[in-house]
Scaffold this active site. Structure first.
Site, PDB file in Angstrom:
ATOM      1  N   SER A  44      -2.917  -0.500 -83.196  1.00 54.72           N
ATOM      2  CA  SER A  44      -3.429  -1.820 -82.789  1.00 54.72           C
ATOM      3  C   SER A  44      -2.290  -2.784 -82.454  1.00 54.72           C
ATOM      4  O   SER A  44      -2.434  -3.637 -81.578  1.00 54.72           O
ATOM      5  CB  SER A  44      -4.355  -2.402 -83.869  1.00 54.72           C
ATOM      6  OG  SER A  44      -3.629  -2.751 -85.011  1.00 54.72           O
TER       7      SER A  44
ATOM      8  N   HIS B 130       6.086  -5.828 -90.965  1.00 52.20           N
ATOM      9  CA  HIS B 130       5.644  -5.500 -92.329  1.00 52.20           C
ATOM     10  C   HIS B 130       4.480  -6.432 -92.690  1.00 52.20           C
ATOM     11  O   HIS B 130       4.588  -7.651 -92.497  1.00 52.20           O
ATOM     12  CB  HIS B 130       6.803  -5.680 -93.321  1.00 52.20           C
ATOM     13  CG  HIS B 130       6.441  -5.239 -94.699  1.00 52.20           C
ATOM     14  ND1 HIS B 130       6.359  -3.907 -95.053  1.00 52.20           N
ATOM     15  CD2 HIS B 130       6.098  -5.951 -95.804  1.00 52.20           C
ATOM     16  CE1 HIS B 130       5.988  -3.825 -96.323  1.00 52.20           C
ATOM     17  NE2 HIS B 130       5.828  -5.040 -96.800  1.00 52.20           N
TER      18      HIS B 130
HETATM   19  C1  GRF Z   1       0.219  -2.538 -89.656  1.00 55.56           C
HETATM   20  O1  GRF Z   1      -0.424  -3.209 -90.690  1.00 55.56           O
HETATM   21  C2  GRF Z   1       1.709  -2.673 -89.781  1.00 55.56           C
HETATM   22  O2  GRF Z   1       2.121  -3.897 -90.267  1.00 55.56           O
HETATM   23  C3  GRF Z   1       2.001  -1.625 -90.804  1.00 55.56           C
HETATM   24  O3  GRF Z   1       1.171  -0.539 -90.443  1.00 55.56           O
HETATM   25  C4  GRF Z   1       0.030  -1.045 -89.774  1.00 55.56           C
HETATM   26  C5  GRF Z   1      -0.035  -0.383 -88.450  1.00 55.56           C
HETATM   27  O4  GRF Z   1      -1.213  -0.673 -87.767  1.00 55.56           O
HETATM   28  N1  GRF Z   1       3.395  -1.372 -90.920  1.00 55.56           N
HETATM   29  P1  GRF Z   1      -1.400  -0.263 -86.266  1.00 55.56           P
HETATM   30  O5  GRF Z   1      -1.064   1.229 -86.136  1.00 55.56           O
HETATM   31  O6  GRF Z   1      -0.474  -1.099 -85.431  1.00 55.56           O
HETATM   32  O7  GRF Z   1      -2.836  -0.534 -85.969  1.00 55.56           O
END
Ligand code: GRF
Length: 201
Positions: free
Chosen positions: A12, A104
């Site tokens: 996402s 993060h």
């Molecule tokens: C996000 O919450 C990011 O901060 C964390 O992993 C998740 C990844 O989500 N490190 P996506 O794959 O970008 O939907």
């Protein structure tokens, strides 16, 4: 600016960057790298005809020792870790010093480090009874979540009922902050002044 996005799951944040790229036109996602042979984020890349590469030792994968060379060949200027779960090899960190950033889903330096990813982060935040969480975008160094902080946004979680609710609120802010920072890089507005990272207007 040519960027490479590293992913492990849903994608996402990759999608949020691509939406921004379409609008702003100052970034190009040239390649997407994953630590698995496939993941939903690869489908996001495929919809935009962006080449995807799996990292590892299996046949057809790019090995971690060849990664720097491959990124340089593609003239990648910024590496964005968007939900990428593996540690980036020291050699790549040194080659791309201050050109690798990570998102993060909490306010570092709290709630970071090895094993602090996905719902684990939000569960720890929930159990601490913290009233704010947030999003951190930081430079990547050779350990988990310790590089200098580039940008942060707070999220009020004083009324949440579950870690999942925190995750949902934080993710919305991730989708704003990460593309914002990437765009600022492309405009040359991320500077280190007196050992602090500053984003210029
Ligand atoms: C996000 O919450 C990011 O901060 C964390 O992993 C998740 C990844 O989500 N490190 P996506 O794959 O970008 O939907």
């Amino acid at each position: 600016m040519k960027i490479a996005v590293f992913v492990s799951g849903r994608g996402s944040n990759l999608q949020a960057i691509l939406n921004y790229a379409e609008e702003k036109k100052n970034i190009e996602v040239s390649a997407v790298y994953g630590d698995k042979s496939n993941c939903p984020a690869f489908d996001v890349a495929a919809r935009y005809s962006i080449p995807t590469f799996s990292l590892g030792n299996k046949e057809g994968c790019i090995s971690y020792k060849d990664l720097s060379g491959e990124l340089s060949k593609l003239k990648i200027e910024l590496i964005v870790l968007a939900g990428f779960l593996k540690l980036i090899p020291d050699e790549v960190v040194l080659t791309f010093d201050k050109r690798i950033i990570n998102i993060h889903p909490a306010l570092l330096p709290s709630f970071g480090g090895k094993g602090m990813f996905g719902i684990n982060v939000h569960r720890a935040v929930f159990e601490s009874s913290a009233k704010v969480s947030g999003v951190t975008v930081h430079f990547v160094d050779t350990t988990y979540d310790t590089g200098k902080i580039i940008a942060q946004r707070c999220v009020d979680i004083s009324d949440v009922k579950s870690p999942e609710e925190i995750a949902e609120r934080v993710l919305k802010v991730e989708h704003q902050l990460l593309p914002f920072v990437v765009c600022k890089f492309a405009d040359g507005k991320v500077k280190i002044i007196d050992n602090r990272v500053v984003i210029l207007e």
